[in-house]
Design a protein around this motif. Structure first.
Motif, PDB file in Angstrom:
ATOM      1  N   SER A 455     -17.859  -9.494  -4.532  1.00 11.71           N
ATOM      2  CA  SER A 455     -18.266  -9.457  -3.211  1.00 11.71           C
ATOM      3  C   SER A 455     -17.728  -8.234  -2.649  1.00 11.71           C
ATOM      4  O   SER A 455     -18.016  -8.063  -1.403  1.00 11.71           O
ATOM      5  CB  SER A 455     -17.317 -10.646  -2.428  1.00 11.71           C
ATOM      6  OG  SER A 455     -17.619 -11.673  -2.895  1.00 11.71           O
ATOM      7  N   LYS A 458     -21.018  -6.969  -0.862  1.00 11.94           N
ATOM      8  CA  LYS A 458     -21.547  -7.718   0.295  1.00 11.94           C
ATOM      9  C   LYS A 458     -21.534  -6.688   1.582  1.00 11.94           C
ATOM     10  O   LYS A 458     -22.732  -6.951   2.268  1.00 11.94           O
ATOM     11  CB  LYS A 458     -20.741  -9.078   0.763  1.00 11.94           C
ATOM     12  CG  LYS A 458     -20.890  -9.965  -0.440  1.00 11.94           C
ATOM     13  CD  LYS A 458     -20.152 -11.229  -0.107  1.00 11.94           C
ATOM     14  CE  LYS A 458     -20.277 -12.224  -1.199  1.00 11.94           C
ATOM     15  NZ  LYS A 458     -19.308 -13.280  -1.004  1.00 11.94           N
ATOM     16  N   TYR A 462     -24.632  -6.361   4.244  1.00 14.14           N
ATOM     17  CA  TYR A 462     -24.523  -6.498   5.522  1.00 14.14           C
ATOM     18  C   TYR A 462     -24.940  -5.219   6.363  1.00 14.14           C
ATOM     19  O   TYR A 462     -25.740  -5.326   7.467  1.00 14.14           O
ATOM     20  CB  TYR A 462     -23.128  -7.052   6.038  1.00 14.14           C
ATOM     21  CG  TYR A 462     -23.030  -8.315   5.763  1.00 14.14           C
ATOM     22  CD1 TYR A 462     -22.732  -9.224   6.796  1.00 14.14           C
ATOM     23  CD2 TYR A 462     -22.845  -8.874   4.538  1.00 14.14           C
ATOM     24  CE1 TYR A 462     -22.422 -10.498   6.778  1.00 14.14           C
ATOM     25  CE2 TYR A 462     -22.918 -10.471   4.306  1.00 14.14           C
ATOM     26  CZ  TYR A 462     -22.607 -11.119   5.436  1.00 14.14           C
ATOM     27  OH  TYR A 462     -22.337 -12.532   5.234  1.00 14.14           O
ATOM     28  N   LEU A 510     -18.619 -12.576   6.649  1.00 17.89           N
ATOM     29  CA  LEU A 510     -18.441 -11.340   5.793  1.00 17.89           C
ATOM     30  C   LEU A 510     -16.700 -11.639   5.415  1.00 17.89           C
ATOM     31  O   LEU A 510     -16.448 -11.325   4.509  1.00 17.89           O
ATOM     32  CB  LEU A 510     -18.633 -10.189   6.351  1.00 17.89           C
ATOM     33  CG  LEU A 510     -18.356  -8.874   5.335  1.00 17.89           C
ATOM     34  CD1 LEU A 510     -18.985  -8.902   3.948  1.00 17.89           C
ATOM     35  CD2 LEU A 510     -18.895  -7.371   5.891  1.00 17.89           C
ATOM     36  N   SER A 513     -16.141 -14.000   3.134  1.00 20.53           N
ATOM     37  CA  SER A 513     -16.726 -13.858   2.009  1.00 20.53           C
ATOM     38  C   SER A 513     -17.610 -15.214   1.527  1.00 20.53           C
ATOM     39  O   SER A 513     -17.633 -15.505   0.472  1.00 20.53           O
ATOM     40  CB  SER A 513     -15.741 -13.387   0.664  1.00 20.53           C
ATOM     41  OG  SER A 513     -16.407 -12.915  -0.153  1.00 20.53           O
ATOM     42  N   SER A 518     -24.357 -14.897   2.443  1.00 22.68           N
ATOM     43  CA  SER A 518     -24.657 -13.353   1.867  1.00 22.68           C
ATOM     44  C   SER A 518     -26.137 -13.390   1.203  1.00 22.68           C
ATOM     45  O   SER A 518     -26.846 -12.465   1.358  1.00 22.68           O
ATOM     46  CB  SER A 518     -23.669 -13.118   0.842  1.00 22.68           C
ATOM     47  OG  SER A 518     -22.413 -13.031   1.331  1.00 22.68           O
ATOM     48  N   ALA A 550     -26.707  -9.777  -3.992  1.00 28.12           N
ATOM     49  CA  ALA A 550     -25.613 -10.205  -2.675  1.00 28.12           C
ATOM     50  C   ALA A 550     -24.384 -10.615  -3.258  1.00 28.12           C
ATOM     51  O   ALA A 550     -23.495 -10.487  -2.292  1.00 28.12           O
ATOM     52  CB  ALA A 550     -26.531 -10.863  -2.011  1.00 28.12           C
TER      53      ALA A 550
END
Length: 769
Positions: A455, A458, A462, A510, A513, A518, A550
Motif C-alpha cells: 500500500s 497507493k 491518489y 487512503l 488503506s 484504490s 494500485a
C-alpha cells in the motif's frame, strides 16, 4: 728462542692474512648488500619522496570518521599533532639517545654485545634505534635463509644512515609514528588513537599515550583490548621509564599509574562497526567514480582507495545512523521472537517444507554438486557434512558444528530489514541500514533488493488521480467489484466487517488503506497515467501496465520509493539520494566536487502545489487516525508526521514510510526467502513489523536536542483554496447517494486486455494495508 720468534711471526702472518681475507669477505658481503645484490636498497632520492600506503577515510556530514578502506590501517598527521608526552614516552622506551646518534647507536650495540650476548643479561635491552625501526617499518624484511637476520640488519643500517642524512629528527619521528604498527592491524599513531580511544592523537593523555607506545614492543601480547592486565603493566613500565629519565614528575607518574586503561574501541573492519552497508555502497561508488579518466592522480594513474589515503566526505550523520541502528536492533530482536513463536512447529523454513526445499536447490554448493552429475543421495551426503559454523543470534553469536543444510534451515528463519532516511530538500542520506547484521547478511535491502511495496504505492495512485482532475472530495463505495475482463479478479479489503453501504472520501480511503477504493481510483485515473506519475516522482523500475499496481504489486527498491516520497515535502520535486559530497587526496586537494558527483537534478515539479497539499493532508490523516495511528497512541509521538503503512499479499513484506517536514524515512521488513511470510496480518502488517523501527528512531531523535530543527519542524499549512476543497465529510452512507443521484453509483470494470491467467494469483485475499 729463534724458533719461537719464527713461529710467532708465521702465526702473525697467518692471522693477518686470515683477518684480511675475513675483512675482504665481510667488505664484499657488505658491498653486495649495499649495491643491491640481495635486493634493492632505496636510494636517497627515493627516500626523500616516501610514499606510504594510507587508509582512505569515509567521513560523515560533520567530518567525523565513519570507517576506512585499507590494507594497512594508516592515516598520517604532522609533528605538531603529537603531544609532548607521546614523544617523551617513545624516546624513553625505544631510543634514549635518539637525538645523539646518526641512525645507529654504537653505544647500545656495544652494550648488547657485552651484556646481552656475552653475559646473557636479557634486561640490557636491544640495539635498535627509532631510525632503524623506521627503516624496517618502511620496507619490511625478506627471507634470506640462515643469513636473514644479518642481511636485513645491514640493509636497515644503510637505509637508516640515508634517512638521517635526508630528514631532521622531527621528520624522522613524524615518519616513524605515522608508519609504526600498533595492535589489531593498525598502522600509525592517529589510526591507533582513534581505534582504541576514539580520540585524535593531539588529545591523547599521558596514560593513553603510554599505553599505545607500550604496545610497540609486542603488538599482540600488549594489545589492550585482548590483554588489559598485561597492557596496563606495560603502560606502567613506560611511565616509570619516563619518570626515571625526568620527562615527567613523580606526581604525574603516580597519578597516571593510578588510573585504569579505559578503551573506547572503534571497529572499522569492513564487516563491523557503524553503517557497514553504507560503507559497502560507498566503496562500490568509489570504484566506479575513480575509474573515470577525469579522476587521475598526478602521475596519470587511477587512485587506489586502499593505498592513497583519500578523504571521502558523505552526507551520513553518525548520530542519526547510530539511533537508526539501535532502533532497528531493539525492534527486530523482539519481532523475531514473535515471528518464530507464531509459527511454532509448523514453520515454513523447517527441513523438507516447500520453502526450504526450494532454497536448498538455489544453494551454490548444491548447484555445483549437481553439475558433477552426482546422485541425489551423494549430494545429500555432501551437504550433510558438519563443520564449524559461526551463527548469528540476537542474543550472542556462537560457533557450532553444523552442516550446510543445518545452516540453511537455521538462517532461513531470520527476518531482515532496510531503512533509509533522507533530507527531502536535497536528497542527503542521513541514515542507511541495509540489513540486520552485515557480518552474516551482506545483501543490501536499501539499494540492491526489490520487493513488492504494497500500500505504500497507493499515494502515487491518489496523486495521479488528483493531477488528472479528480475532486479531493470524490466518494467511492467500499463494495467489492469483480473485474470480468481481468480473470474475474475481485480485490478485497483487509477487513471484512465494514459496512458495504458506506462511501469513503479519498482522504478517508487512503488513510484506512481501502483496497477496493484504490482499484476504483486507478480505474478512473488510468493505469498509464499512474505509471507516468510514478516516473515523474523518480521511480525508474519497470511497472506492469495492470490495475493491481494500485495494491502495490510492483517490485521497487527502497531507495527509489524514498525518492518518490521526498516530493511531498520538497515543493513537489523529487530529490535524488546523495551519498558523496566531495573527494580529496591525502594532501587535501579536491579530486571531485559535489557538482561532479551529483549532477543537478531536474527541478521540474512532479505534480502541482495543490496536489502536494492535498496529499500531505491525506497522509497526515493516516498517522492521526488511520493505519499508522499507533505512532500517536503507542509511541506518543507528537511531531508533525505524515505516513503510509504497507503490507503485501500473504504478509510477505511490511513497510512504513514516515514523512516529516525535514526528513523522509522508509522502512521495510521481511524474509529474504520470498516464499516465507508472516503467519498472520496482525504480526506482519506494516504497522506492526516496520512502523515500530521508525517510531523508536524518532523517539531517539526527539530526546537529542541537536535535532530540534528536524523533530520540531512543522508542515506547511494548506492554502485557503485547498482547505475549502477538502471541506467535506470523510464518509457517507449509501442512502445519501440515492438521494443525490436517484440510484446506486455504478462501478465500472477496468477495461484492459491482458493475457489470461496473469491475475490468477490475485484471487486470494489481498492484505495490502
Amino acid at each position: 728462542m729463534t724458533l719461537n720468534k719464527e713461529l710467532i711471526k708465521t702465526w702473525a702472518k697467518r692471522l693477518t692474512y686470515a683477518f684480511l681475507v675475513l675483512a675482504t669477505i665481510l667488505a664484499c658481503f657488505y658491498g653486495s648488500i649495499y649495491f643491491g645484490f640481495w635486493g634493492e636498497i632505496p636510494s636517497s632520492k627515493k627516500l626523500s619522496d616516501l610514499k606510504q600506503s594510507q587508509a582512505t577515510q569515509v567521513l560523515d556530514t560533520h567530518k567525523d570518521l565513519i570507517g576506512k578502506f585499507y590494507i594497512y590501517d594508516r592515516q598520517s598527521i604532522s609533528y605538531n599533532d603529537f603531544p609532548q608526552h607521546l614523544i617523551d614516552a617513545l624516546i624513553a622506551t625505544e631510543d634514549t639517545r635518539f637525538y645523539e646518534h646518526n641512525g645507529i647507536d654504537n653505544t647500545s650495540l656495544l652494550r648488547v654485545f657485552f651484556k646481552t650476548i656475552l653475559l646473557s643479561d636479557q634486561s640490557s635491552g636491544g640495539g635498535s634505534t627509532i631510525t632503524l625501526q623506521l627503516a624496517k617499518n618502511l620496507y619490511g624484511r625478506k627471507d634470506y635463509g640462515y643469513l636473514s637476520i644479518v642481511v636485513n640488519k645491514l640493509k636497515e643500517g644503510i637505509v637508516a644512515r640515508r634517512i638521517e642524512n635526508i630528514y631532521s629528527k622531527k621528520e624522522i619521528l613524524t615518519l616513524y609514528l605515522n608508519t609504526v604498527p600498533f595492535s589489531d592491524n593498525t598502522y600509525g599513531i592517529e589510526s591507533a588513537s582513534v581505534k582504541f580511544f576514539n580520540t585524535k592523537t593531539k588529545q591523547l593523555d599521558l596514560s593513553q599515550a603510554a599505553t599505545l607506545i607500550g604496545t610497540l614492543k609486542a603488538n599482540n601480547g600488549y594489545n589492550p583490548r585482548l590483554y588489559p592486565e598485561k597492557s596496563q603493566q606495560r603502560r606502567d613500565l613506560v611511565i616509570n621509564l619516563m619518570k626515571n629519565q625526568e620527562f615527567i614528575t613523580e606526581k604525574q607518574a603516580a597519578d597516571a599509574i593510578k588510573s585504569d586503561i579505559e578503551l573506547d574501541y572503534q571497529y572499522y573492519a569492513p564487516n563491523q562497526g557503524l553503517a557497514p552497508y553504507f560503507r559497502a555502497e560507498i566503496k562500490k561508488q568509489l570504484d566506479s567514480i575513480l575509474q573515470q579518466k577525469k579522476y587521475k592522480n598526478p602521475d596519470g594513474e587511477s587512485y587506489n582507495i586502499f593505498h592513497d589515503g583519500l578523504k571521502v566526505y558523505t552526507t551520513l550523520d553518525n548520530n542519526m545512523q547510530r539511533y537508526a541502528e539501535e532502533a532497528m536492533q531493539d525492534h527486530m530482536a523482539n519481532l523475531q521472537l514473535q515471528f518464530e513463536k507464531a509459527y511454532g512447529q509448523n514453520a515454513p523454513w523447517l527441513k523438507n517444507k516447500p520453502a526450504y526445499l526450494a532454497a536448498k536447490k538455489r544453494l551454490t554448493k548444491y548447484r555445483a554438486l549437481k553439475k558433477q552429475n552426482l546422485s541425489d543421495q551423494a549430494i545429500e551426503d555432501s551437504l550433510n557434512k558438519t563443520h564449524d559454523t559461526k551463527l548469528f543470534s540476537w542474543e550472542a553469536s556462537s560457533i557450532e558444528q553444523m552442516s550446510t543444510l543445518d545452516s540453511l534451515e537455521y538462517y532461513s528463519k531470520f527476518l531482515n530489514t532496510g531503512l533509509l532516511s533522507l533530507d527531502p530538500s536535497n536528497g542527503d542520506i542521513k541514515a542507511y541500514v541495509g540489513g540486520i547484521d552485515y557480518r552474516y547478511f551482506q545483501y543490501d535491502h536499501v539499494s540492491q533488493s526489490k520487493r513488492q511495496v504494497g500500500s505504500t504505492f497507493k499515494p502515487i495512485v491518489y496523486t495521479a488521480a488528483l493531477e488528472n482532475g479528480m475532486d479531493p472530495c470524490s466518494y467511492f463505495s467500499i463494495k467489492e467489484v469483480t473485474y470480468t475482463d481481468v480473470d474475474n479478479w475481485t480485490p478485497k479489503n483487509a477487513s471484512s466487517d465494514e459496512d458495504e453501504n458506506l462511501h469513503y472520501s479519498l482522504k478517508y480511503a487512503l488513510s484506512r488503506s481501502v483496497n477496493t477504493i484504490s482499484v476504483k481510483v486507478i480505474q478512473e485515473t488510468g493505469v498509464n497515467n499512474v505509471i507516468e506519475q510514478a516516473k515523474a516522482m523518480g521511480i525508474n523500475s519497470k511497472i506492469e501496465e495492470v490495475p493491481s499496481i494500485a495494491l502495490g504489486t510492483s517490485n521497487l527498491s527502497l531507495i527509489e520509493l524514498a525518492r518518490a516520497y521526498t516530493s511531498y515535502v520538497n515543493q513537489s520535486v523529487s530529490s535524488k539520494p546523495v551519498f558523496i559530497t566531495r573527494i580529496e587526496d591525502k594532501n587535501g586537494n579536491v579530486i571531485a566536487t559535489y557538482e561532479d558527483l551529483n549532477p543537478t537534478n531536474s527541478k521540474e515539479k512532479a505534480f502541482s502545489d495543490d496536489t502536494r497539499q492535498f496529499m500531505l493532508e491525506f497522509l497526515q490523516e493516516t498517522v492521526n487516525n488511520g493505519t499508522a495511528s499507533r505512532l500517536r497512541s503507542n509511541y506518543n509521538l507528537t511531531n508533525d508526521i505524515a505516513g503510509k503503512t504497507g503490507t503485501t499479499q500473504d504478509n510477505k513484506d511490511g513497510w512504513f514510510v514516515g514523512i516529516m517536514p525535514k526528513l523522509v524515512t522508509v522502512v521495510w521488513v521481511g524474509n529474504d526467502n520470498q516464499q516465507i511470510g508472516f503467519s498472520s496480518t496482525g504480526i506482519g502488517q506494516g504497522a506492526n513489523s516496520a512502523l515500530p523501527i521508525f517510531a523508536k528512531y524518532i523517539q531517539k531523535l526527539n530526546s537529542d536536542p541537536n535535532y530540534k530543527n528536524i523533530t520540531q519542524a512543522s508542515f506547511e499549512a494548506p492554502s485557503k483554496k485547498v482547505a475549502q476543497a477538502m471541506d467535506c465529510d470523510l464518509s457517507k452512507e449509501e442512502g445519501f447517494f440515492k438521494q443525490l443521484f436517484g440510484n446506486d453509483k455504478k462501478e465500472k470494470s477496468f477495461e484492459k486486455k491482458k493475457k489470461k491467467g496473469f491475475f490468477s494469483w490475485l484471487k486470494k485475499d489481498n492484505d495490502s494495508i
